[in-house]
Design a protein around this motif. Structure first.
Motif, mmCIF file in Angstrom:
data_model
loop_
_atom_site.group_PDB
_atom_site.id
_atom_site.type_symbol
_atom_site.label_atom_id
_atom_site.label_comp_id
_atom_site.label_asym_id
_atom_site.label_seq_id
_atom_site.Cartn_x
_atom_site.Cartn_y
_atom_site.Cartn_z
ATOM 1 N N ALA A 84 0.842 -1.201 0.000
ATOM 2 C CA ALA A 84 0.000 0.000 0.000
ATOM 3 C C ALA A 84 0.869 1.240 0.000
ATOM 4 N N ASN A 85 0.591 2.173 -0.913
ATOM 5 C CA ASN A 85 1.355 3.416 -0.957
ATOM 6 C C ASN A 85 0.950 4.408 0.121
ATOM 7 N N GLY A 86 -0.028 4.054 0.951
ATOM 8 C CA GLY A 86 -0.481 4.948 2.011
ATOM 9 C C GLY A 86 -0.056 4.486 3.387
ATOM 10 N N LEU A 87 -0.192 5.376 4.332
ATOM 11 C CA LEU A 87 0.099 5.071 5.729
ATOM 12 C C LEU A 87 -0.914 4.083 6.292
ATOM 13 N N GLY A 88 -0.462 3.273 7.239
ATOM 14 C CA GLY A 88 -1.353 2.363 7.947
ATOM 15 C C GLY A 88 -1.681 2.836 9.344
ATOM 16 N N THR A 89 -1.352 4.081 9.653
ATOM 17 C CA THR A 89 -1.561 4.628 11.000
ATOM 18 C C THR A 89 -2.910 5.312 11.159
ATOM 19 N N GLY A 90 -3.644 5.446 10.063
ATOM 20 C CA GLY A 90 -4.906 6.170 10.115
ATOM 21 C C GLY A 90 -4.754 7.662 9.899
ATOM 22 N N ILE A 91 -3.533 8.145 9.685
ATOM 23 C CA ILE A 91 -3.286 9.572 9.472
ATOM 24 C C ILE A 91 -3.386 9.878 7.982
ATOM 25 N N GLY A 92 -4.294 10.765 7.630
ATOM 26 C CA GLY A 92 -4.536 11.073 6.231
ATOM 27 C C GLY A 92 -3.801 12.310 5.755
ATOM 28 N N LEU A 93 -4.285 12.866 4.657
ATOM 29 C CA LEU A 93 -3.697 14.053 4.046
ATOM 30 C C LEU A 93 -4.267 15.307 4.686
ATOM 31 N N ASP A 94 -3.499 16.385 4.600
ATOM 32 C CA ASP A 94 -3.916 17.659 5.191
ATOM 33 C C ASP A 94 -4.865 18.374 4.234
#
Length: 444
Positions: free
Chosen positions: A288-298
């Protein structure tokens, strides 16, 4: 019961071209600026193109909806190999038109660290033969291109020396195409001899393109129709592949109604269930190219990204609001309103953690508008989609921002997955993902 996500066009754009003067129509169309097919981001990279040892022309083993798809495969043998011995198939992803296998090589083989070979060259140095699989029409039905993938698997098995099992997967849509292909082969009693399946930022639960941008693509096309047989700005959005992959989809600038009630997507999901949902034999890996911490984009829900104001023209488009009823996402005014659009009960997808697409940035550049760097990219494949969270793709999405660390094993349909250390561009080659994947292949 959760309210049904929907979009409503408050002022109809139907017939907008005939209701505006030529000058007014050109004024709105020129404001968008971007010509060609919207959202068709192509692979890029700095790696030199390597000439494959051989290239295969492929034809689907069966048609789907009357479409017999075609494709090509570029075979890059491992160091010291004269024949296919330990094959890995990497299928191309979502886009308009034919795959560019040279660009696919360049993208995945661009070094992610100084002094280190590219990903594909590392595979070759490990004794792994790389087969890049492309499609003549990336935008056609997933089932049609999956039939090309079946042909590719069968060709690899026929050409292989020895009995080493296969590794099969793909990037983006390519992961869905190969997932369906392997599952279909199992359902048909065909031995694919695949030991590992992998998906690289693949939208297992669905992908996302902002609804307002989908509508503006249709609107631009209506105001400035393509000429000479060229595809229109909304050609990729209206394609079968987009309809099957996108969780929220609209069919015109005028569309009002539920954004998930898409017959082609439902048909594909039904077909996928019929063949087993996932292939059972392979060990299933997800990147996955995204974080797995639940922190999204600003990206603040409802934030105006485009806010073009002149003496006689107003054009506004907003980051997807978080829920609510009739929340404005776009407005065009030439004196009185020409077109306005609002969503209801739609989650804040744009800012979700995941692989990103620079749709907002590319359109802003084409319009000649300033844009804050943080607003250029929005979520395209949410992390929870790329790791195949155990959710029904049609009943999504309360879990877009879920923390995936220490996720119970029964919460994903994959056997193992790796999330990136930042929310990066969709399909980006990063050190955490590549080195994790190479470790997974080390014992193969």
């Amino acid at each position: 019961m959760a309210q049904e996500p929907r979009i409503d066009v408050e002022t109809r754009a139907q017939g907008i071209r005939s209701s505006l003067s030529d000058e007014q129509g050109e004024q709105i169309a020129d404001a968008f600026g971007w010509q060609g097919v919207w959202f068709s981001a192509e692979q890029d990279g700095d790696a030199d193109t390597r000439r494959p040892e051989t290239t295969w022309e492929l034809v689907a083993d069966r048609p789907h909806q009357g479409v017999t798809a075609k494709g090509r495969a570029a075979v890059h043998l491992a160091e010291g190999h004269r024949t296919l011995t330990r094959p890995l198939i990497l299928a191309d992803g979502f886009g308009y038109g034919p795959s560019d296998l040279d660009a696919l090589w360049g993208h995945f083989n661009t070094p992610y660290q100084d002094g280190k070979p590219g990903f594909l060259d590392q595979l070759r140095s490990m004794g792994i033969d790389v087969v890049l699989l492309g499609f003549n029409q990336r935008h056609t039905y997933l089932q049609a291109n999956a039939a090309v993938a079946v042909t590719c698997v069968q060709r690899v098995l026929a050409e292989r020396t020895g009995e080493a099992p296969l590794v099969v997967g793909g990037v983006s849509m390519g992961g869905m195409v190969t997932r369906y292909a392997l599952a279909r082969m199992e359902a048909d009693g065909l031995d694919h001899q695949t030991d590992k399946y992998f998906s690289y930022d693949t939208p297992h639960l669905g992908a996302w393109i902002p609804l307002v941008l989908q509508q503006l693509a249709y609107l631009h096309e209506a105001l400035q129709p393509p000429e000479g047989g060229e595809p229109g700005q909304a050609e990729l959005i209206r394609s079968p592949a987009a309809q099957q992959l996108l969780w929220g989809w609209v069919d015109s600038a005028d569309f009002s109604g539920p954004v998930t009630a898409n017959p082609l997507r439902q048909e594909f999901l039904d077909d996928l269930r019929r063949v087993g949902w996932f292939p059972m034999r392979p060990y299933k890996l997800g990147l996955a190219n995204g974080l797995g911490t639940g922190i999204g984009l600003d990206l603040g829900p409802g934030t105006p990204v485009f806010d073009l104001q002149s003496a006689d023209l107003q054009l506004t488009a907003r980051i997807q609001p978080d829920g609510g009823t009739l929340e404005n996402v776009g407005t065009i005014k030439l004196g009185p309103p020409v077109w306005t659009s609002a969503t209801s009960h739609v989650a804040a997808w744009d800012g979700a953690p995941g692989g990103t697409l620079d749709s907002w940035g590319r359109i802003a550049d084409a319009m000649g508008l300033p844009i804050h760097e943080r607003l250029r990219n929005s979520c395209f494949v949410p992390t929870v989609s790329a790791i195949a969270l155990t959710r029904d793709p049609y009943q999504w999405q309360p879990d877009l921002y879920k923390d995936l660390r220490d996720l119970p094993k029964d919460e994903t349909l994959l056997d193992a997955f790796c999330c990136d250390t930042a929310n990066r561009e969709h399909s980006a080659v990063s050190k955490p993902l590549i080195e994790w994947f190479l470790e997974q292949l080390a014992g193969w």
